[in-house]
Write an enzyme that holds these catalytic residues in place. Structure first.
Site, PDB file in Angstrom:
ATOM      1  N   HIS A   1      13.393 -47.334  47.324  1.00 15.55           N
ATOM      2  CA  HIS A   1      14.170 -48.418  46.723  1.00 15.55           C
ATOM      3  C   HIS A   1      14.668 -49.313  47.854  1.00 15.55           C
ATOM      4  O   HIS A   1      15.163 -48.835  48.868  1.00 15.55           O
ATOM      5  CB  HIS A   1      15.345 -47.838  45.935  1.00 15.55           C
ATOM      6  CG  HIS A   1      16.325 -48.861  45.492  1.00 15.55           C
ATOM      7  ND1 HIS A   1      15.946 -50.025  44.854  1.00 15.55           N
ATOM      8  CD2 HIS A   1      17.676 -48.911  45.589  1.00 15.55           C
ATOM      9  CE1 HIS A   1      17.024 -50.737  44.590  1.00 15.55           C
ATOM     10  NE2 HIS A   1      18.085 -50.088  45.021  1.00 15.55           N
TER      11      HIS A   1
ATOM     12  N   CYS B   1      19.347 -48.963  39.582  1.00 15.85           N
ATOM     13  CA  CYS B   1      18.337 -49.066  40.643  1.00 15.85           C
ATOM     14  C   CYS B   1      17.391 -47.868  40.675  1.00 15.85           C
ATOM     15  O   CYS B   1      16.294 -47.955  41.229  1.00 15.85           O
ATOM     16  CB  CYS B   1      19.005 -49.228  42.006  1.00 15.85           C
ATOM     17  SG  CYS B   1      19.990 -50.724  42.121  1.00 15.85           S
TER      18      CYS B   1
ATOM     19  N   ASN C   1      17.301 -56.659  47.055  1.00 16.37           N
ATOM     20  CA  ASN C   1      17.392 -55.520  46.143  1.00 16.37           C
ATOM     21  C   ASN C   1      17.120 -56.011  44.725  1.00 16.37           C
ATOM     22  O   ASN C   1      17.946 -56.699  44.136  1.00 16.37           O
ATOM     23  CB  ASN C   1      18.792 -54.903  46.262  1.00 16.37           C
ATOM     24  CG  ASN C   1      18.991 -53.701  45.359  1.00 16.37           C
ATOM     25  OD1 ASN C   1      18.165 -53.415  44.487  1.00 16.37           O
ATOM     26  ND2 ASN C   1      20.093 -53.001  45.569  1.00 16.37           N
TER      27      ASN C   1
HETATM   28  O1  UT7 Z   1      20.861 -50.525  44.947  1.00 13.76           O
HETATM   29  C1  UT7 Z   1      21.933 -49.675  44.702  1.00 13.76           C
HETATM   30  C2  UT7 Z   1      22.416 -49.104  45.934  1.00 13.76           C
HETATM   31  N1  UT7 Z   1      23.121 -50.102  46.714  1.00 13.76           N
HETATM   32  C3  UT7 Z   1      23.219 -49.929  47.981  1.00 13.76           C
HETATM   33  O2  UT7 Z   1      22.658 -48.983  48.479  1.00 13.76           O
HETATM   34  C4  UT7 Z   1      24.066 -50.865  48.779  1.00 13.76           C
HETATM   35  C5  UT7 Z   1      24.729 -50.062  49.835  1.00 13.76           C
HETATM   36  N2  UT7 Z   1      25.648 -50.823  50.672  1.00 13.76           N
HETATM   37  C6  UT7 Z   1      25.246 -51.715  51.587  1.00 13.76           C
HETATM   38  O3  UT7 Z   1      24.097 -52.052  51.679  1.00 13.76           O
HETATM   39  C7  UT7 Z   1      26.292 -52.195  52.560  1.00 13.76           C
HETATM   40  O4  UT7 Z   1      27.462 -51.446  52.383  1.00 13.76           O
HETATM   41  C8  UT7 Z   1      26.638 -53.702  52.454  1.00 13.76           C
HETATM   42  C9  UT7 Z   1      25.480 -54.526  52.990  1.00 13.76           C
HETATM   43  C10 UT7 Z   1      26.949 -54.051  51.030  1.00 13.76           C
HETATM   44  C11 UT7 Z   1      27.845 -54.008  53.328  1.00 13.76           C
HETATM   45  O5  UT7 Z   1      27.621 -53.621  54.675  1.00 13.76           O
HETATM   46  P1  UT7 Z   1      28.680 -52.719  55.450  1.00 13.76           P
HETATM   47  O6  UT7 Z   1      28.172 -52.592  56.816  1.00 13.76           O
HETATM   48  O7  UT7 Z   1      28.860 -51.474  54.654  1.00 13.76           O
HETATM   49  O8  UT7 Z   1      29.969 -53.622  55.443  1.00 13.76           O
HETATM   50  P2  UT7 Z   1      31.417 -53.308  54.848  1.00 13.76           P
HETATM   51  O9  UT7 Z   1      31.392 -53.350  53.364  1.00 13.76           O
HETATM   52  O10 UT7 Z   1      31.999 -52.089  55.522  1.00 13.76           O
HETATM   53  O11 UT7 Z   1      32.211 -54.552  55.371  1.00 13.76           O
HETATM   54  C12 UT7 Z   1      32.369 -54.801  56.780  1.00 13.76           C
HETATM   55  C13 UT7 Z   1      32.947 -56.194  56.941  1.00 13.76           C
HETATM   56  C14 UT7 Z   1      34.144 -56.476  56.043  1.00 13.76           C
HETATM   57  O12 UT7 Z   1      35.046 -57.286  56.765  1.00 13.76           O
HETATM   58  P3  UT7 Z   1      36.365 -56.653  57.442  1.00 13.76           P
HETATM   59  O13 UT7 Z   1      37.138 -56.035  56.308  1.00 13.76           O
HETATM   60  O14 UT7 Z   1      35.850 -55.648  58.418  1.00 13.76           O
HETATM   61  O15 UT7 Z   1      37.016 -57.831  58.060  1.00 13.76           O
HETATM   62  C15 UT7 Z   1      33.553 -57.280  54.916  1.00 13.76           C
HETATM   63  O16 UT7 Z   1      34.495 -58.129  54.304  1.00 13.76           O
HETATM   64  O17 UT7 Z   1      31.958 -57.167  56.586  1.00 13.76           O
HETATM   65  C16 UT7 Z   1      32.520 -58.095  55.644  1.00 13.76           C
HETATM   66  N3  UT7 Z   1      31.453 -58.594  54.789  1.00 13.76           N
HETATM   67  C17 UT7 Z   1      30.729 -59.682  55.089  1.00 13.76           C
HETATM   68  N4  UT7 Z   1      30.785 -60.515  56.133  1.00 13.76           N
HETATM   69  C18 UT7 Z   1      29.898 -61.534  56.157  1.00 13.76           C
HETATM   70  C19 UT7 Z   1      31.010 -58.093  53.619  1.00 13.76           C
HETATM   71  N5  UT7 Z   1      30.004 -58.847  53.153  1.00 13.76           N
HETATM   72  C20 UT7 Z   1      29.831 -59.840  54.045  1.00 13.76           C
HETATM   73  C21 UT7 Z   1      28.932 -60.927  54.113  1.00 13.76           C
HETATM   74  N6  UT7 Z   1      29.004 -61.741  55.188  1.00 13.76           N
HETATM   75  N7  UT7 Z   1      28.017 -61.181  53.164  1.00 13.76           N
END
Ligand code: UT7
Length: 319
Positions: free
Chosen positions: A246, A112, A276
């Protein structure tokens, strides 16, 4: 010498994939995706539509915008993590399809952060007068390496390409690339990677990400890179007219802006419509804001990115 940014272009596949459609494939919802990422839709390449096809269209648009022809180009760098083939470089195909028969063309892999790394690389070639006019392209078909069963990643990515034309000009005007800052920390390799490749598995593989850990790294390192690029140019964040980040997640854009005291109206965001697009996201956002008239000639623009590696960086450009 200065590397003056003469033109910008973008290309998006026509197929729109909405959050609602994704919610029919994996356990997610439009509300969750919008709230946690800001993404509403993304574009997906058609069958047979390759990274080089998107790159070529973006390059042609950038050349037209720059008022330059393919024959003027003697350096092509394609930043991509999703090349057409393992080799030759996608840039070689773009070169041939543009009808360019001289100069060098190669791919650059910083995921990225690829566009910012490629811009810095091209700037070094131009300033050292090893090339006169460069096409710097970020182009991706991430839809081909996304695990469509993994709701933690498949909601994030989209396909597209963006390109700029940079020309070496004697340093009379204020225009051009002013400073760049690049960093890699390979210890964070496993936070964001593809679980396949020619040497390790012999297969293409799929994207794997510890999203939350990447998120925490992103705000800190992106902010640091932006400050460093400004410091190298002996200027301040306050002097910057437009921020072109980005487009990984709206919450990262907001977090960085809060941390550095940046007015949100100065931050170009295309994350809602593009998702993204990895190396394509910065030039696509730049193209959007140039074409809608926000970014004008003479404006000071700060671009930044963070991606797999981990890699991160920033580039300060007077348009
Ligand atoms: O381009 C390269 C750089 N990439 C990035 O910068 C990406 C950086 N990361 C992110 O943008 C975020 O971390 C995500 C959008 C990927 C995830 O958001 P988050 O607020 O960090 O969520 P999390 O991974 O801490 O997950 C929280 C909860 C989990 O459930 P439990 O374990 O709390 O029950 C996940 O399983 O959200 C759940 N979850 C979802 N729920 C509904 C993860 N993805 C989804 C989804 N829909 N698509």
């Amino acid at each position: 010498m200065r590397s003056v940014l003469l033109g910008v272009g973008g290309q998006l596949p026509s197929r729109v994939l909405t959050n609602e459609e994704l919610a029919q494939r994996v356990d997610t919802s439009n509300e969750w995706i919008v709230e946690r990422t800001g993404i509403r839709e993304r574009r997906i390449a058609a069958e047979g539509e390759k990274t080089s096809d998107l790159a070529l269209a973006a390059a042609r648009a950038a050349l037209t915008h720059a008022g330059r022809e393919a024959k003027d180009i003697d350096l092509i760098i394609v930043a991509t993590a999703t090349p057409d083939l393992t080799f030759p470089a996608t840039a070689a195909r773009v070169q041939a399809n543009l009808g360019v028969t001289h100069g060098a063309a190669f791919d650059l892999q910083a995921v990225c952060s690829g566009f910012v790394f490629a811009l810095a690389t091209a700037d070094n070639f131009l300033v050292r007068q090893q090339a006169k006019c460069a096409l710097v392209i970020g182009a991706e078909t991430f839809s081909r390496i996304v695990d469509w069963q993994d709701r933690g990643t498949c909601i994030l990515f989209g396909d597209g390409a963006g390109a700029v034309v940079l020309e070496a000009q004697a340093q009379e005007s204020e225009r051009g690339v002013i400073s760049t800052f690049l960093r890699t920390d390979g210890r964070m390799h496993d936070l964001l990677y593809v679980d396949g490749g020619p040497s390790e598995t012999g297969a293409v593989g799929k994207v794997r990400m510890q999203g939350n850990a990447v998120f925490r790294q992103a705000v800190e390192h992106i902010s640091g890179a932006m400050l460093e690029a400004c410091a190298r140019a002996e200027t301040s964040i306050d002097a910057v007219d437009w921020f072109v980040p980005h487009q990984a997640n709206q919450r990262i854009l907001d977090g960085v802006a809060r941390r550095l005291g940046i007015d949100a109206t100065k931050v170009v965001s295309t994350v809602a419509e593009h998702g993204n697009t990895s190396a394509a996201s910065v030039p696509l956002a730049l193209d959007t804001a140039v074409r809608d008239g926000r970014i004008k000639r003479g404006d000071l623009v700060l671009m930044e990115a963070l991606g797999g590696g981990l890699t991160w960086g920033a580039a300060l450009v007077r348009m």
